[in-house]
Design a protein around this motif. Sequence first.
Motif, PDB file in Angstrom:
ATOM      1  N   ASP A  71       0.845  -1.203   0.000  1.00 23.61           N
ATOM      2  CA  ASP A  71       0.000   0.000   0.000  1.00 23.61           C
ATOM      3  C   ASP A  71       0.874   1.244   0.000  1.00 23.61           C
ATOM      4  O   ASP A  71       0.675   2.173  -0.794  1.00 23.61           O
ATOM      5  CB  ASP A  71      -0.911   0.047   1.234  1.00 23.61           C
ATOM      6  N   ILE A  72       1.855   1.259   0.893  1.00 22.45           N
ATOM      7  CA  ILE A  72       2.734   2.420   1.030  1.00 22.45           C
ATOM      8  C   ILE A  72       3.534   2.643  -0.251  1.00 22.45           C
ATOM      9  O   ILE A  72       3.639   3.769  -0.745  1.00 22.45           O
ATOM     10  CB  ILE A  72       3.658   2.262   2.257  1.00 22.45           C
ATOM     11  N   LEU A  73       4.074   1.574  -0.816  1.00 25.94           N
ATOM     12  CA  LEU A  73       4.824   1.704  -2.063  1.00 25.94           C
ATOM     13  C   LEU A  73       3.942   2.230  -3.190  1.00 25.94           C
ATOM     14  O   LEU A  73       4.374   3.073  -3.992  1.00 25.94           O
ATOM     15  CB  LEU A  73       5.434   0.360  -2.452  1.00 25.94           C
ATOM     16  N   GLN A  74       2.712   1.753  -3.251  1.00 23.59           N
ATOM     17  CA  GLN A  74       1.782   2.203  -4.283  1.00 23.59           C
ATOM     18  C   GLN A  74       1.499   3.699  -4.144  1.00 23.59           C
ATOM     19  O   GLN A  74       1.534   4.437  -5.116  1.00 23.59           O
ATOM     20  CB  GLN A  74       0.474   1.401  -4.215  1.00 23.59           C
ATOM     21  N   TRP A  75       1.214   4.138  -2.915  1.00 21.29           N
ATOM     22  CA  TRP A  75       0.927   5.561  -2.691  1.00 21.29           C
ATOM     23  C   TRP A  75       2.112   6.417  -3.090  1.00 21.29           C
ATOM     24  O   TRP A  75       1.950   7.448  -3.752  1.00 21.29           O
ATOM     25  CB  TRP A  75       0.564   5.810  -1.231  1.00 21.29           C
ATOM     26  N   LEU A  76       3.307   6.001  -2.699  1.00 24.86           N
ATOM     27  CA  LEU A  76       4.500   6.769  -3.051  1.00 24.86           C
ATOM     28  C   LEU A  76       4.717   6.784  -4.561  1.00 24.86           C
ATOM     29  O   LEU A  76       5.080   7.814  -5.127  1.00 24.86           O
ATOM     30  CB  LEU A  76       5.728   6.209  -2.331  1.00 24.86           C
ATOM     31  N   SER A  77       4.475   5.646  -5.224  1.00 23.66           N
ATOM     32  CA  SER A  77       4.666   5.580  -6.676  1.00 23.66           C
ATOM     33  C   SER A  77       3.657   6.447  -7.420  1.00 23.66           C
ATOM     34  O   SER A  77       3.921   6.882  -8.543  1.00 23.66           O
ATOM     35  CB  SER A  77       4.584   4.135  -7.177  1.00 23.66           C
ATOM     36  N   GLU A  78       2.513   6.704  -6.797  1.00 23.52           N
ATOM     37  CA  GLU A  78       1.504   7.577  -7.389  1.00 23.52           C
ATOM     38  C   GLU A  78       1.815   9.051  -7.136  1.00 23.52           C
ATOM     39  O   GLU A  78       1.081   9.920  -7.581  1.00 23.52           O
ATOM     40  CB  GLU A  78       0.125   7.234  -6.835  1.00 23.52           C
ATOM     41  N   GLY A  79       2.909   9.305  -6.421  1.00 23.68           N
ATOM     42  CA  GLY A  79       3.321  10.674  -6.172  1.00 23.68           C
ATOM     43  C   GLY A  79       2.661  11.321  -4.969  1.00 23.68           C
ATOM     44  O   GLY A  79       2.748  12.532  -4.780  1.00 23.68           O
ATOM     45  N   SER A 122       3.779  13.494   3.670  1.00 25.33           N
ATOM     46  CA  SER A 122       2.965  14.278   4.606  1.00 25.33           C
ATOM     47  C   SER A 122       1.472  14.003   4.421  1.00 25.33           C
ATOM     48  O   SER A 122       0.722  13.921   5.398  1.00 25.33           O
ATOM     49  CB  SER A 122       3.244  15.775   4.453  1.00 25.33           C
ATOM     50  N   GLU A 123       1.041  13.810   3.184  1.00 27.66           N
ATOM     51  CA  GLU A 123      -0.372  13.514   2.922  1.00 27.66           C
ATOM     52  C   GLU A 123      -0.733  12.107   3.401  1.00 27.66           C
ATOM     53  O   GLU A 123      -1.813  11.890   3.968  1.00 27.66           O
ATOM     54  CB  GLU A 123      -0.668  13.658   1.430  1.00 27.66           C
ATOM     55  N   ILE A 124       0.167  11.158   3.181  1.00 29.33           N
ATOM     56  CA  ILE A 124      -0.075   9.788   3.652  1.00 29.33           C
ATOM     57  C   ILE A 124      -0.222   9.791   5.174  1.00 29.33           C
ATOM     58  O   ILE A 124      -1.140   9.178   5.721  1.00 29.33           O
ATOM     59  CB  ILE A 124       1.070   8.846   3.219  1.00 29.33           C
ATOM     60  N   LEU A 125       0.662  10.507   5.844  1.00 25.07           N
ATOM     61  CA  LEU A 125       0.617  10.572   7.309  1.00 25.07           C
ATOM     62  C   LEU A 125      -0.647  11.271   7.790  1.00 25.07           C
ATOM     63  O   LEU A 125      -1.222  10.878   8.813  1.00 25.07           O
ATOM     64  CB  LEU A 125       1.863  11.268   7.847  1.00 25.07           C
ATOM     65  N   ASP A 126      -1.108  12.279   7.065  1.00 30.31           N
ATOM     66  CA  ASP A 126      -2.360  12.959   7.425  1.00 30.31           C
ATOM     67  C   ASP A 126      -3.561  12.039   7.233  1.00 30.31           C
ATOM     68  O   ASP A 126      -4.478  12.020   8.050  1.00 30.31           O
ATOM     69  CB  ASP A 126      -2.562  14.225   6.586  1.00 30.31           C
ATOM     70  N   ASP A 127      -3.541  11.265   6.132  1.00 28.61           N
ATOM     71  CA  ASP A 127      -4.668  10.382   5.819  1.00 28.61           C
ATOM     72  C   ASP A 127      -4.726   9.150   6.724  1.00 28.61           C
ATOM     73  O   ASP A 127      -5.796   8.574   6.932  1.00 28.61           O
ATOM     74  CB  ASP A 127      -4.599   9.928   4.363  1.00 28.61           C
ATOM     75  N   TYR A 128      -3.589   8.729   7.228  1.00 29.73           N
ATOM     76  CA  TYR A 128      -3.499   7.519   8.061  1.00 29.73           C
ATOM     77  C   TYR A 128      -2.771   7.868   9.354  1.00 29.73           C
ATOM     78  O   TYR A 128      -1.556   7.666   9.477  1.00 29.73           O
ATOM     79  CB  TYR A 128      -2.786   6.392   7.300  1.00 29.73           C
ATOM     80  N   GLU A 182       6.454   8.553  10.188  1.00 35.25           N
ATOM     81  CA  GLU A 182       7.465   8.579   9.129  1.00 35.25           C
ATOM     82  C   GLU A 182       8.386   7.358   9.198  1.00 35.25           C
ATOM     83  O   GLU A 182       8.793   6.816   8.171  1.00 35.25           O
ATOM     84  CB  GLU A 182       8.282   9.865   9.200  1.00 35.25           C
ATOM     85  N   ILE A 183       8.681   6.875  10.391  1.00 38.95           N
ATOM     86  CA  ILE A 183       9.534   5.688  10.535  1.00 38.95           C
ATOM     87  C   ILE A 183       8.890   4.462   9.879  1.00 38.95           C
ATOM     88  O   ILE A 183       9.587   3.587   9.360  1.00 38.95           O
ATOM     89  CB  ILE A 183       9.886   5.411  12.027  1.00 38.95           C
ATOM     90  N   HIS A 184       7.562   4.405   9.855  1.00 38.88           N
ATOM     91  CA  HIS A 184       6.867   3.294   9.193  1.00 38.88           C
ATOM     92  C   HIS A 184       7.089   3.340   7.681  1.00 38.88           C
ATOM     93  O   HIS A 184       7.261   2.295   7.039  1.00 38.88           O
ATOM     94  CB  HIS A 184       5.369   3.328   9.496  1.00 38.88           C
ATOM     95  N   ILE A 185       7.075   4.544   7.122  1.00 38.36           N
ATOM     96  CA  ILE A 185       7.329   4.699   5.683  1.00 38.36           C
ATOM     97  C   ILE A 185       8.758   4.244   5.374  1.00 38.36           C
ATOM     98  O   ILE A 185       8.998   3.498   4.424  1.00 38.36           O
ATOM     99  CB  ILE A 185       7.135   6.171   5.240  1.00 38.36           C
ATOM    100  N   LYS A 186       9.700   4.664   6.191  1.00 35.51           N
ATOM    101  CA  LYS A 186      11.098   4.268   6.001  1.00 35.51           C
ATOM    102  C   LYS A 186      11.260   2.760   6.153  1.00 35.51           C
ATOM    103  O   LYS A 186      12.009   2.125   5.406  1.00 35.51           O
ATOM    104  CB  LYS A 186      11.998   4.998   6.985  1.00 35.51           C
ATOM    105  N   ALA A 187      10.565   2.178   7.115  1.00 38.49           N
ATOM    106  CA  ALA A 187      10.638   0.724   7.313  1.00 38.49           C
ATOM    107  C   ALA A 187      10.076  -0.007   6.099  1.00 38.49           C
ATOM    108  O   ALA A 187      10.634  -1.024   5.674  1.00 38.49           O
ATOM    109  CB  ALA A 187       9.884   0.325   8.578  1.00 38.49           C
ATOM    110  N   ALA A 188       8.983   0.489   5.534  1.00 37.23           N
ATOM    111  CA  ALA A 188       8.393  -0.142   4.345  1.00 37.23           C
ATOM    112  C   ALA A 188       9.364  -0.090   3.173  1.00 37.23           C
ATOM    113  O   ALA A 188       9.538  -1.087   2.454  1.00 37.23           O
ATOM    114  CB  ALA A 188       7.078   0.543   3.984  1.00 37.23           C
ATOM    115  N   LEU A 189      10.021   1.048   2.978  1.00 36.24           N
ATOM    116  CA  LEU A 189      10.997   1.175   1.899  1.00 36.24           C
ATOM    117  C   LEU A 189      12.191   0.251   2.129  1.00 36.24           C
ATOM    118  O   LEU A 189      12.666  -0.418   1.201  1.00 36.24           O
ATOM    119  CB  LEU A 189      11.453   2.622   1.774  1.00 36.24           C
ATOM    120  N   SER A 190      12.661   0.183   3.356  1.00 33.38           N
ATOM    121  CA  SER A 190      13.779  -0.686   3.686  1.00 33.38           C
ATOM    122  C   SER A 190      13.404  -2.155   3.478  1.00 33.38           C
ATOM    123  O   SER A 190      14.185  -2.937   2.924  1.00 33.38           O
ATOM    124  CB  SER A 190      14.213  -0.441   5.127  1.00 33.38           C
ATOM    125  N   PHE A 191      12.204  -2.529   3.901  1.00 28.88           N
ATOM    126  CA  PHE A 191      11.733  -3.900   3.723  1.00 28.88           C
ATOM    127  C   PHE A 191      11.689  -4.259   2.240  1.00 28.88           C
ATOM    128  O   PHE A 191      12.153  -5.325   1.836  1.00 28.88           O
ATOM    129  CB  PHE A 191      10.341  -4.058   4.350  1.00 28.88           C
TER     130      PHE A 191
END
Length: 78
Positions: free
Chosen positions: A32-40, A44-50, A55-64
Amino acid sequence: MNIDELSNYIVIDQGIRFGKPCIKGTRITVGDILQWLSEGIPISEILDDYPLLQEIHIKAALSFAARREEIVKVIAAV
């Protein structure tokens, strides 16, 4: 981020989203996170929506995802 740190944020549980890797304590998948980022969508918007995400979760998803890519390369080479 090493594998031990990832386990603080990413969980794989067959009972949650069919075993897809998720942010711990949520049903939000790494995909989900990768898809949202790939859609541009800005972080900050992802964090507002969820609000459960940080931010550490986004970094963890990218690292994973990066680590999984390395595993796929090793398996493909064998």
